[in-house]
Design an enzyme around this catalytic site. Structure first.
Site, PDB file in Angstrom:
ATOM      1  N   ASP A   1      33.344  17.922   6.589  1.00 46.11           N
ATOM      2  CA  ASP A   1      33.528  17.077   7.774  1.00 46.11           C
ATOM      3  C   ASP A   1      34.281  17.822   8.868  1.00 46.11           C
ATOM      4  O   ASP A   1      33.957  17.697  10.056  1.00 46.11           O
ATOM      5  CB  ASP A   1      34.283  15.806   7.399  1.00 46.11           C
ATOM      6  CG  ASP A   1      33.439  14.847   6.569  1.00 46.11           C
ATOM      7  OD1 ASP A   1      32.214  15.055   6.486  1.00 46.11           O
ATOM      8  OD2 ASP A   1      34.014  13.889   6.005  1.00 46.11           O
TER       9      ASP A   1
ATOM     10  N   ASP B   1      19.771  23.152  12.805  1.00 45.10           N
ATOM     11  CA  ASP B   1      20.197  22.870  11.433  1.00 45.10           C
ATOM     12  C   ASP B   1      21.198  23.941  11.024  1.00 45.10           C
ATOM     13  O   ASP B   1      20.977  25.135  11.278  1.00 45.10           O
ATOM     14  CB  ASP B   1      19.015  22.894  10.469  1.00 45.10           C
ATOM     15  CG  ASP B   1      18.153  21.652  10.584  1.00 45.10           C
ATOM     16  OD1 ASP B   1      18.707  20.547  10.486  1.00 45.10           O
ATOM     17  OD2 ASP B   1      16.941  21.788  10.790  1.00 45.10           O
TER      18      ASP B   1
ATOM     19  N   ASP C   1      23.710  17.704   8.713  1.00 44.40           N
ATOM     20  CA  ASP C   1      24.100  18.913   9.454  1.00 44.40           C
ATOM     21  C   ASP C   1      23.076  19.240  10.539  1.00 44.40           C
ATOM     22  O   ASP C   1      22.901  20.401  10.913  1.00 44.40           O
ATOM     23  CB  ASP C   1      24.257  20.101   8.500  1.00 44.40           C
ATOM     24  CG  ASP C   1      22.961  20.433   7.758  1.00 44.40           C
ATOM     25  OD1 ASP C   1      22.001  19.630   7.831  1.00 44.40           O
ATOM     26  OD2 ASP C   1      22.898  21.498   7.117  1.00 44.40           O
TER      27      ASP C   1
ATOM     28  N   ASN D   1      30.290  22.242   1.338  1.00 47.07           N
ATOM     29  CA  ASN D   1      30.560  20.907   0.792  1.00 47.07           C
ATOM     30  C   ASN D   1      30.789  20.969  -0.715  1.00 47.07           C
ATOM     31  O   ASN D   1      31.694  20.335  -1.254  1.00 47.07           O
ATOM     32  CB  ASN D   1      29.382  19.976   1.091  1.00 47.07           C
ATOM     33  CG  ASN D   1      29.690  18.995   2.208  1.00 47.07           C
ATOM     34  OD1 ASN D   1      30.821  18.838   2.622  1.00 47.07           O
ATOM     35  ND2 ASN D   1      28.666  18.328   2.697  1.00 47.07           N
TER      36      ASN D   1
ATOM     37  N   HIS E   1      34.065  17.486   0.594  1.00 44.31           N
ATOM     38  CA  HIS E   1      33.491  16.844   1.776  1.00 44.31           C
ATOM     39  C   HIS E   1      34.443  16.847   2.967  1.00 44.31           C
ATOM     40  O   HIS E   1      34.003  16.828   4.117  1.00 44.31           O
ATOM     41  CB  HIS E   1      33.065  15.414   1.450  1.00 44.31           C
ATOM     42  CG  HIS E   1      31.872  15.346   0.540  1.00 44.31           C
ATOM     43  ND1 HIS E   1      30.594  15.653   0.958  1.00 44.31           N
ATOM     44  CD2 HIS E   1      31.774  15.030  -0.782  1.00 44.31           C
ATOM     45  CE1 HIS E   1      29.749  15.500  -0.045  1.00 44.31           C
ATOM     46  NE2 HIS E   1      30.435  15.125  -1.107  1.00 44.31           N
TER      47      HIS E   1
END
Length: 226
Positions: A137, A120, A163, A128, A133
């Site tokens: 990404d 994680d 994630d 973010n 975003h």
């Protein structure tokens, strides 16, 4: 389908025209006798045979083969989309699960141990929230590339969603202690790669990672957390 029928119709029409022109070149007289009746019989006999003989390879090359190639490419694309995460181009959850089952079966067959590493990202949500975003990404895609390039070709890395990433590591060692030690070395390498900054839009984005390791053993014993 309409284009295929159209191509076949063109091929048959042109082939029949060529055959008729060729047969019409047969002399009309032989030894002074009219050959019209014989010629007509010859045309009726040879026309279907020649039509099939000449048209078949053309239909295969211009119609059948392109259709098969296009169909196979479409099927491959569908399979790819069903098993690959579109953002990172890594295996998705479904494909990771398939490779996990294969790895467990290999552990049972060969008596060795592998590992499942689940990661994680730490600090991903603030990126973010603060940078948008698109930045998130870009960071996920960069992390995916790093994970893929620092593993062995036989190992599988996938994105489970958000994630969260997973790595299925194949043959490590028959000895459980050695297998655990090797899995931890791989996990440490993955964390180092993830923690490297990612340049995006003039900014340096950086995250960490937390992970868990499960030792893969024979199917009858399942997985052993370490």
């Amino acid at each position: 389908m309409g284009a295929i029928v159209f191509r076949i119709a063109i091929i048959i029409g042109l082939t029949e025209l060529v055959i008729m022109l060729a047969l019409s070149a047969i002399p009309h007289r032989m030894h002074g006798e009219t050959m019209s009746g014989l010629q007509a019989a010859l045309v009726s006999l040879l026309n279907p045979f020649l039509l099939i003989l000449i048209a078949s390879p053309i239909i295969y090359a211009w119609v059948v083969k392109p259709y098969v190639v296009e169909r196979d490419a479409a099927q491959a694309e569908i399979t790819h989309l069903a098993h690959v995460d579109q953002l990172t181009q890594l295996a998705n959850r479904r494909l990771v699960d398939q490779h996990l089952q294969v790895a467990l079966a290999q552990c049972t067959r060969h008596g060795h141990r592998g590992a499942l590493i689940v990661l994680d990202l730490n600090g991903f949500k603030p990126i973010n929230d603060q940078h948008g975003h698109d930045a998130g990404d870009a960071l996920l895609a960069a992390v995916g590339t790093r994970l893929r390039t620092c593993l062995r070709t036989e190992d599988v890395v996938g994105r489970l969603g958000g994630d969260e990433f997973a790595v299925v590591v194949g043959h490590l060692d028959a000895d459980p202690d050695q297998a655990i030690a090797k899995a931890r070395c791989i996990a440490e390498k993955l964390i180092r790669e993830i923690s490297l900054p990612v340049e995006y839009g003039g900014r340096s984005l950086q995250v960490g990672a937390s992970l868990g390791i499960a030792l893969l053993e024979a199917v009858d014993t399942g997985v052993e957390a370490v």
